[in-house]
Design an enzyme around this catalytic site. Sequence first.
Site, PDB file in Angstrom:
ATOM      1  N   GLY A 180     -18.633  10.305  24.410  1.00  0.00           N
ATOM      2  CA  GLY A 180     -18.392  10.082  22.985  1.00  0.00           C
ATOM      3  C   GLY A 180     -17.101   9.368  22.634  1.00  0.00           C
ATOM      4  O   GLY A 180     -16.546   9.589  21.557  1.00  0.00           O
ATOM      5  N   ASN A 238     -16.855   6.224  21.891  1.00  0.00           N
ATOM      6  CA  ASN A 238     -17.204   5.388  20.732  1.00  0.00           C
ATOM      7  C   ASN A 238     -17.292   6.237  19.463  1.00  0.00           C
ATOM      8  O   ASN A 238     -16.853   5.817  18.395  1.00  0.00           O
ATOM      9  CB  ASN A 238     -18.520   4.650  20.975  1.00  0.00           C
ATOM     10  CG  ASN A 238     -18.326   3.395  21.802  1.00  0.00           C
ATOM     11  OD1 ASN A 238     -17.730   2.420  21.342  1.00  0.00           O
ATOM     12  ND2 ASN A 238     -18.801   3.420  23.044  1.00  0.00           N
ATOM     13  N   LYS A 269     -31.591   7.429  24.886  1.00  0.00           N
ATOM     14  CA  LYS A 269     -33.039   7.639  24.749  1.00  0.00           C
ATOM     15  C   LYS A 269     -33.603   6.624  23.769  1.00  0.00           C
ATOM     16  O   LYS A 269     -32.886   6.116  22.906  1.00  0.00           O
ATOM     17  CB  LYS A 269     -33.302   9.046  24.194  1.00  0.00           C
ATOM     18  CG  LYS A 269     -33.271  10.119  25.252  1.00  0.00           C
ATOM     19  CD  LYS A 269     -33.881  11.384  24.741  1.00  0.00           C
ATOM     20  CE  LYS A 269     -35.360  11.480  25.120  1.00  0.00           C
ATOM     21  NZ  LYS A 269     -35.890  12.821  24.945  1.00  0.00           N
ATOM     22  N   ILE A 270     -34.880   6.367  23.894  1.00  0.00           N
ATOM     23  CA  ILE A 270     -35.537   5.457  22.948  1.00  0.00           C
ATOM     24  C   ILE A 270     -35.981   6.279  21.736  1.00  0.00           C
ATOM     25  O   ILE A 270     -36.569   7.352  21.882  1.00  0.00           O
ATOM     26  CB  ILE A 270     -36.770   4.791  23.620  1.00  0.00           C
ATOM     27  CG1 ILE A 270     -36.363   4.032  24.891  1.00  0.00           C
ATOM     28  CG2 ILE A 270     -37.525   3.897  22.645  1.00  0.00           C
ATOM     29  CD1 ILE A 270     -35.638   2.730  24.675  1.00  0.00           C
ATOM     30  N   LEU A 271     -35.721   5.776  20.549  1.00  0.00           N
ATOM     31  CA  LEU A 271     -36.120   6.498  19.330  1.00  0.00           C
ATOM     32  C   LEU A 271     -37.606   6.299  19.060  1.00  0.00           C
ATOM     33  O   LEU A 271     -38.150   5.218  19.311  1.00  0.00           O
ATOM     34  CB  LEU A 271     -35.320   5.982  18.134  1.00  0.00           C
ATOM     35  CG  LEU A 271     -33.836   6.332  18.097  1.00  0.00           C
ATOM     36  CD1 LEU A 271     -33.172   5.654  16.894  1.00  0.00           C
ATOM     37  CD2 LEU A 271     -33.625   7.838  18.018  1.00  0.00           C
ATOM     38  N   ASN A 279     -26.899   0.111  17.217  1.00  0.00           N
ATOM     39  CA  ASN A 279     -26.676   0.525  18.607  1.00  0.00           C
ATOM     40  C   ASN A 279     -25.551  -0.310  19.201  1.00  0.00           C
ATOM     41  O   ASN A 279     -25.412  -1.487  18.879  1.00  0.00           O
ATOM     42  CB  ASN A 279     -27.957   0.300  19.426  1.00  0.00           C
ATOM     43  CG  ASN A 279     -27.792   0.714  20.886  1.00  0.00           C
ATOM     44  OD1 ASN A 279     -27.226   1.768  21.185  1.00  0.00           O
ATOM     45  ND2 ASN A 279     -28.263  -0.114  21.803  1.00  0.00           N
ATOM     46  N   HIS A 315     -24.223  -1.727  22.858  1.00  0.00           N
ATOM     47  CA  HIS A 315     -24.653  -1.889  24.238  1.00  0.00           C
ATOM     48  C   HIS A 315     -23.537  -2.580  25.040  1.00  0.00           C
ATOM     49  O   HIS A 315     -22.944  -3.548  24.549  1.00  0.00           O
ATOM     50  CB  HIS A 315     -25.940  -2.725  24.292  1.00  0.00           C
ATOM     51  CG  HIS A 315     -26.470  -2.862  25.686  1.00  0.00           C
ATOM     52  ND1 HIS A 315     -27.135  -1.828  26.324  1.00  0.00           N
ATOM     53  CD2 HIS A 315     -26.379  -3.876  26.571  1.00  0.00           C
ATOM     54  CE1 HIS A 315     -27.443  -2.224  27.556  1.00  0.00           C
ATOM     55  NE2 HIS A 315     -26.995  -3.459  27.725  1.00  0.00           N
TER      56      HIS A 315
HETATM   57  C1  GAR Z   1     -20.881   3.026  26.229  1.00  0.00           C
HETATM   58  O1  GAR Z   1     -20.401   2.091  27.164  1.00  0.00           O
HETATM   59  C2  GAR Z   1     -22.128   2.493  25.537  1.00  0.00           C
HETATM   60  O2  GAR Z   1     -22.094   1.114  25.284  1.00  0.00           O
HETATM   61  C3  GAR Z   1     -23.182   2.806  26.564  1.00  0.00           C
HETATM   62  O3  GAR Z   1     -22.859   4.110  26.991  1.00  0.00           O
HETATM   63  C4  GAR Z   1     -21.431   4.257  26.958  1.00  0.00           C
HETATM   64  C5  GAR Z   1     -21.077   5.537  26.211  1.00  0.00           C
HETATM   65  O4  GAR Z   1     -19.702   5.767  26.244  1.00  0.00           O
HETATM   66  N1  GAR Z   1     -24.490   2.708  26.007  1.00  0.00           N
HETATM   67  C6  GAR Z   1     -25.534   2.215  26.672  1.00  0.00           C
HETATM   68  O5  GAR Z   1     -25.484   1.884  27.836  1.00  0.00           O
HETATM   69  C7  GAR Z   1     -26.822   2.122  25.839  1.00  0.00           C
HETATM   70  N2  GAR Z   1     -27.807   1.314  26.518  1.00  0.00           N
HETATM   71  P1  GAR Z   1     -19.043   6.804  25.239  1.00  0.00           P
HETATM   72  O6  GAR Z   1     -19.895   8.076  25.291  1.00  0.00           O
HETATM   73  O7  GAR Z   1     -17.670   7.016  25.785  1.00  0.00           O
HETATM   74  O8  GAR Z   1     -19.038   6.205  23.863  1.00  0.00           O
END
Ligand code: GAR
Length: 192
Positions: A12, A14, A78-80, A94, A96
């Site tokens: 978490g 982000n 997960k896919i919604l 989202n 990525h």
């Molecule tokens: C982030 O790098 C995000 O972009 C990625 O998971 C990580 C979560 O980090 N998401 C994906 O790969 C989605 N396809 P965080 O929990 O520290 O925010």
Amino acid sequence: MMNIAVLISGSGSNLQTLIDACERKEIDAKIVSVYSNKKNVYGLNRAEKHGIKTYHLEDLESLCDTNYDLIVLAGFLKILPKNVVEKYEHKIINIHPSLIPSFCGKGYYGMKVHQAVIDYGVKVTGCTTHFVSEGADEGPIIMQKWLQVEDDDAQSIQKKVLELEHQCLVESVKAFVEGRIEVKDRKVSIHE
Ligand code: GAR
């Protein structure tokens, strides 16, 4: 004031940058709920520390029972379901960790993305925010930020990209909350 729900599956970081940006009023919105599909992930502690309600999300369809102004997928793996995506068209963002349409779609998440970037030998990578549509990582692109791959490995590039993600996500959510995002077909414009 807009109500935001954030969906997570992990640490978490982000989510934390969004919480901080809302608390210092850089983003004029309130994160009212944080959902995780996994129990005991650190992101849930971050939310609780800031008095945000947390939920263990088993039934993703329940998102349809509440009206959020925006749903943010911040490391949600997960896919919604279709009905959630339809109800919240252009209202789910989202983040990525690659430059879509490279290194995205089924199977590309977290460190797997960065390892693939290093193995392929691309010279540039970064992150993308986009609106969520039915296909994985296929919706209209809102914002991308990039950096050069130097003498990096998957770990070092992940760290660098994560910093870009934090900026990209805050800027994207801020633009959404301020009503500055316009979507035409799959072209997104952000107004000043
Ligand atoms: C982030 O790098 C995000 O972009 C990625 O998971 C990580 C979560 O980090 N998401 C994906 O790969 C989605 N396809 P965080 O929990 O520290 O925010």
